[in-house]
Design a protein around this motif. Structure first.
Motif, PDB file in Angstrom:
ATOM      1  N   GLY A 135      29.826  13.435  27.809  1.00 57.81           N
ATOM      2  CA  GLY A 135      28.703  14.091  27.141  1.00 57.81           C
ATOM      3  C   GLY A 135      28.653  13.848  25.638  1.00 57.81           C
ATOM      4  N   ARG A 136      29.443  12.922  25.148  1.00 62.16           N
ATOM      5  CA  ARG A 136      29.529  12.696  23.702  1.00 62.16           C
ATOM      6  C   ARG A 136      28.618  11.590  23.195  1.00 62.16           C
ATOM      7  NH1 ARG A 136      35.708  11.971  23.943  1.00 62.16           N
ATOM      8  NH2 ARG A 136      34.998   9.959  23.209  1.00 62.16           N
ATOM      9  N   PHE A 137      27.868  10.938  24.082  1.00 58.91           N
ATOM     10  CA  PHE A 137      27.103   9.762  23.675  1.00 58.91           C
ATOM     11  C   PHE A 137      25.621   9.915  23.979  1.00 58.91           C
ATOM     12  CE2 PHE A 137      31.443   8.502  24.566  1.00 58.91           C
ATOM     13  CZ  PHE A 137      31.779   7.868  23.366  1.00 58.91           C
ATOM     14  N   ASP A 138      24.802   9.329  23.090  1.00 63.11           N
ATOM     15  CA  ASP A 138      23.351   9.311  23.282  1.00 63.11           C
ATOM     16  C   ASP A 138      22.913   8.084  24.082  1.00 63.11           C
ATOM     17  OD1 ASP A 138      22.653  11.665  21.606  1.00 63.11           O
ATOM     18  OD2 ASP A 138      23.580  10.427  20.041  1.00 63.11           O
ATOM     19  N   ALA A 139      23.731   7.035  24.042  1.00 61.15           N
ATOM     20  CA  ALA A 139      23.464   5.813  24.800  1.00 61.15           C
ATOM     21  C   ALA A 139      24.763   5.027  24.883  1.00 61.15           C
ATOM     22  CB  ALA A 139      22.380   4.967  24.131  1.00 61.15           C
ATOM     23  N   LEU A 140      24.800   4.122  25.855  1.00 58.42           N
ATOM     24  CA  LEU A 140      25.966   3.269  26.054  1.00 58.42           C
ATOM     25  C   LEU A 140      25.529   1.809  26.105  1.00 58.42           C
ATOM     26  CD1 LEU A 140      27.691   5.339  28.893  1.00 58.42           C
ATOM     27  CD2 LEU A 140      28.190   5.402  26.432  1.00 58.42           C
ATOM     28  N   VAL A 141      26.517   0.936  25.900  1.00 55.32           N
ATOM     29  CA  VAL A 141      26.271  -0.505  25.964  1.00 55.32           C
ATOM     30  C   VAL A 141      27.358  -1.138  26.821  1.00 55.32           C
ATOM     31  CG1 VAL A 141      26.092  -2.644  24.636  1.00 55.32           C
ATOM     32  CG2 VAL A 141      25.242  -0.497  23.637  1.00 55.32           C
ATOM     33  N   ALA A 142      26.950  -1.993  27.747  1.00 54.14           N
ATOM     34  CA  ALA A 142      27.868  -2.746  28.595  1.00 54.14           C
ATOM     35  C   ALA A 142      27.857  -4.201  28.129  1.00 54.14           C
ATOM     36  CB  ALA A 142      27.431  -2.672  30.052  1.00 54.14           C
ATOM     37  N   LEU A 143      29.043  -4.728  27.796  1.00 51.23           N
ATOM     38  CA  LEU A 143      29.154  -6.103  27.321  1.00 51.23           C
ATOM     39  C   LEU A 143      30.127  -6.880  28.196  1.00 51.23           C
ATOM     40  CD1 LEU A 143      29.565  -5.439  23.489  1.00 51.23           C
ATOM     41  CD2 LEU A 143      27.450  -5.958  24.735  1.00 51.23           C
ATOM     42  N   GLY A 144      29.736  -8.061  28.594  1.00 43.47           N
ATOM     43  CA  GLY A 144      30.609  -8.907  29.384  1.00 43.47           C
ATOM     44  C   GLY A 144      30.003 -10.285  29.538  1.00 43.47           C
ATOM     45  N   CYS A 145      30.747 -11.169  30.166  1.00 40.77           N
ATOM     46  CA  CYS A 145      30.255 -12.522  30.400  1.00 40.77           C
ATOM     47  C   CYS A 145      30.832 -13.041  31.707  1.00 40.77           C
ATOM     48  CB  CYS A 145      30.637 -13.440  29.243  1.00 40.77           C
ATOM     49  SG  CYS A 145      30.037 -15.121  29.477  1.00 40.77           S
ATOM     50  N   ILE A 146      29.940 -13.313  32.648  1.00 40.64           N
ATOM     51  CA  ILE A 146      30.322 -13.839  33.957  1.00 40.64           C
ATOM     52  C   ILE A 146      29.755 -15.256  34.053  1.00 40.64           C
ATOM     53  CG2 ILE A 146      30.230 -13.482  36.442  1.00 40.64           C
ATOM     54  CD1 ILE A 146      29.383 -10.520  35.735  1.00 40.64           C
ATOM     55  N   ILE A 147      30.644 -16.222  34.151  1.00 41.73           N
ATOM     56  CA  ILE A 147      30.237 -17.621  34.235  1.00 41.73           C
ATOM     57  C   ILE A 147      30.439 -18.103  35.668  1.00 41.73           C
ATOM     58  CG2 ILE A 147      30.667 -19.962  33.390  1.00 41.73           C
ATOM     59  CD1 ILE A 147      31.707 -18.667  30.775  1.00 41.73           C
ATOM     60  N   ARG A 148      29.401 -18.725  36.219  1.00 41.45           N
ATOM     61  CA  ARG A 148      29.458 -19.191  37.607  1.00 41.45           C
ATOM     62  C   ARG A 148      30.622 -20.154  37.793  1.00 41.45           C
ATOM     63  NH1 ARG A 148      25.985 -19.050  41.710  1.00 41.45           N
ATOM     64  NH2 ARG A 148      24.196 -18.589  40.390  1.00 41.45           N
ATOM     65  N   GLY A 149      31.326 -19.959  38.872  1.00 41.48           N
ATOM     66  CA  GLY A 149      32.402 -20.878  39.252  1.00 41.48           C
ATOM     67  C   GLY A 149      32.037 -21.567  40.544  1.00 41.48           C
ATOM     68  N   GLU A 150      33.027 -21.998  41.258  1.00 33.07           N
ATOM     69  CA  GLU A 150      32.791 -22.742  42.491  1.00 33.07           C
ATOM     70  C   GLU A 150      32.804 -21.861  43.732  1.00 33.07           C
ATOM     71  OE1 GLU A 150      35.549 -25.964  42.673  1.00 33.07           O
ATOM     72  OE2 GLU A 150      34.958 -26.731  40.709  1.00 33.07           O
ATOM     73  N   THR A 151      33.043 -20.555  43.565  1.00 32.22           N
ATOM     74  CA  THR A 151      33.128 -19.674  44.733  1.00 32.22           C
ATOM     75  C   THR A 151      32.092 -18.559  44.639  1.00 32.22           C
ATOM     76  OG1 THR A 151      34.701 -18.127  43.742  1.00 32.22           O
ATOM     77  CG2 THR A 151      35.621 -20.101  44.816  1.00 32.22           C
ATOM     78  N   TYR A 152      32.038 -17.777  45.681  1.00 33.39           N
ATOM     79  CA  TYR A 152      31.118 -16.644  45.784  1.00 33.39           C
ATOM     80  C   TYR A 152      31.491 -15.514  44.816  1.00 33.39           C
ATOM     81  CZ  TYR A 152      28.474 -12.828  47.913  1.00 33.39           C
ATOM     82  OH  TYR A 152      27.633 -11.776  48.120  1.00 33.39           O
ATOM     83  N   HIS A 153      32.650 -15.568  44.233  1.00 35.22           N
ATOM     84  CA  HIS A 153      33.127 -14.497  43.342  1.00 35.22           C
ATOM     85  C   HIS A 153      32.122 -14.186  42.234  1.00 35.22           C
ATOM     86  CE1 HIS A 153      36.134 -11.850  41.668  1.00 35.22           C
ATOM     87  NE2 HIS A 153      36.016 -12.452  40.488  1.00 35.22           N
ATOM     88  N   PHE A 154      31.446 -15.195  41.702  1.00 32.93           N
ATOM     89  CA  PHE A 154      30.432 -15.002  40.659  1.00 32.93           C
ATOM     90  C   PHE A 154      29.379 -13.993  41.096  1.00 32.93           C
ATOM     91  CE2 PHE A 154      26.164 -16.095  39.155  1.00 32.93           C
ATOM     92  CZ  PHE A 154      26.319 -16.087  37.771  1.00 32.93           C
ATOM     93  N   GLU A 155      28.830 -14.206  42.289  1.00 35.02           N
ATOM     94  CA  GLU A 155      27.787 -13.317  42.792  1.00 35.02           C
ATOM     95  C   GLU A 155      28.313 -11.901  43.002  1.00 35.02           C
ATOM     96  OE1 GLU A 155      28.212 -16.412  43.970  1.00 35.02           O
ATOM     97  OE2 GLU A 155      26.277 -17.376  43.650  1.00 35.02           O
ATOM     98  N   LEU A 156      29.507 -11.804  43.562  1.00 34.72           N
ATOM     99  CA  LEU A 156      30.112 -10.494  43.782  1.00 34.72           C
ATOM    100  C   LEU A 156      30.257  -9.728  42.468  1.00 34.72           C
ATOM    101  CD1 LEU A 156      31.709  -8.494  45.673  1.00 34.72           C
ATOM    102  CD2 LEU A 156      33.746  -9.645  44.806  1.00 34.72           C
ATOM    103  N   VAL A 157      30.851 -10.356  41.477  1.00 40.12           N
ATOM    104  CA  VAL A 157      31.079  -9.687  40.190  1.00 40.12           C
ATOM    105  C   VAL A 157      29.754  -9.356  39.521  1.00 40.12           C
ATOM    106  CG1 VAL A 157      32.095  -9.921  37.885  1.00 40.12           C
ATOM    107  CG2 VAL A 157      33.351 -10.726  39.891  1.00 40.12           C
ATOM    108  N   ALA A 158      28.824 -10.301  39.493  1.00 36.57           N
ATOM    109  CA  ALA A 158      27.529 -10.057  38.851  1.00 36.57           C
ATOM    110  C   ALA A 158      26.774  -8.917  39.528  1.00 36.57           C
ATOM    111  CB  ALA A 158      26.693 -11.339  38.865  1.00 36.57           C
ATOM    112  N   ASN A 159      26.693  -8.963  40.847  1.00 34.69           N
ATOM    113  CA  ASN A 159      25.938  -7.940  41.573  1.00 34.69           C
ATOM    114  C   ASN A 159      26.585  -6.561  41.473  1.00 34.69           C
ATOM    115  OD1 ASN A 159      24.048  -9.837  42.369  1.00 34.69           O
ATOM    116  ND2 ASN A 159      25.050 -10.227  44.324  1.00 34.69           N
ATOM    117  N   GLU A 160      27.887  -6.499  41.679  1.00 33.78           N
ATOM    118  CA  GLU A 160      28.565  -5.196  41.686  1.00 33.78           C
ATOM    119  C   GLU A 160      28.632  -4.572  40.292  1.00 33.78           C
ATOM    120  OE1 GLU A 160      29.298  -3.417  44.363  1.00 33.78           O
ATOM    121  OE2 GLU A 160      28.467  -5.053  45.549  1.00 33.78           O
TER     122      GLU A 160
END
Length: 154
Positions: free
Chosen positions: A74-99
């Motif tokens: 309850g201490r914040f007026d807004a939040l920011v999510a920062l990250g970087c997901i770079i596509r690789g050769e497996t399905y892991h990219f989609e899993l991480v991006a979607n979830e």
């Protein structure tokens, strides 16, 4: 016609706002650029440096749990999510991006708290670098604008 019907000017006054930032460390050079740009823009918009809480987590899948803890505080007026997901050769990219994206959205809706989602999802590192600085600034502006909008609507 009322002002709202014509489109309102955005309120980017960050004075007195409290903003939480969660940065994934995976692809850390890129996510640090996102964070630096975001924090610089928040300060330029009037958010006091002492009202910015910046934490890091291992990767994009861990971002939502830290956002949730911040939202529950309850201490914040807004939040920011920062990250970087770079596509690789497996399905892991989609899993991480979607979830991670679904988690960020769920927390925003569950807590009725704006979260600027600047978790980049790109094909390669070149695309990430081309976007990192601007997306960091954009996230700051989104957080401030949405915090002010929700305050006006309440």
């Amino acid at each position: 016609m009322q002002a709202a019907d014509k489109g309102q000017a955005t309120d980017l006054d960050g004075t007195d706002l409290r903003i939480g930032i969660v940065q994934a460390r995976f692809n850390e050079k890129l996510t640090q650029q996102l964070a630096t740009s975001c924090i610089d823009e928040l300060v330029a918009l009037g958010v006091s440096a002492k009202h910015i809480k910046h934490v890091t987590v291992p990767g994009a899948l861990e971002v939502p749990i830290a956002l949730n803890a911040m939202a529950e505080s309850g201490r914040f007026d807004a939040l920011v999510a920062l990250g970087c997901i770079i596509r690789g050769e497996t399905y892991h990219f989609e899993l991480v991006a979607n979830e991670s994206g679904a988690g960020v959205t769920r927390i925003a809706l569950d807590h009725e708290l704006p979260i600027a989602n600047a978790i980049l999802t790109v094909e390669n590192e070149e695309q990430a670098w081309a976007r990192a600085e601007e997306k960091g600034r954009d996230a700051a502006r989104v957080a401030v604008e949405m915090a002010n909008l929700l305050e006006d609507l309440s």
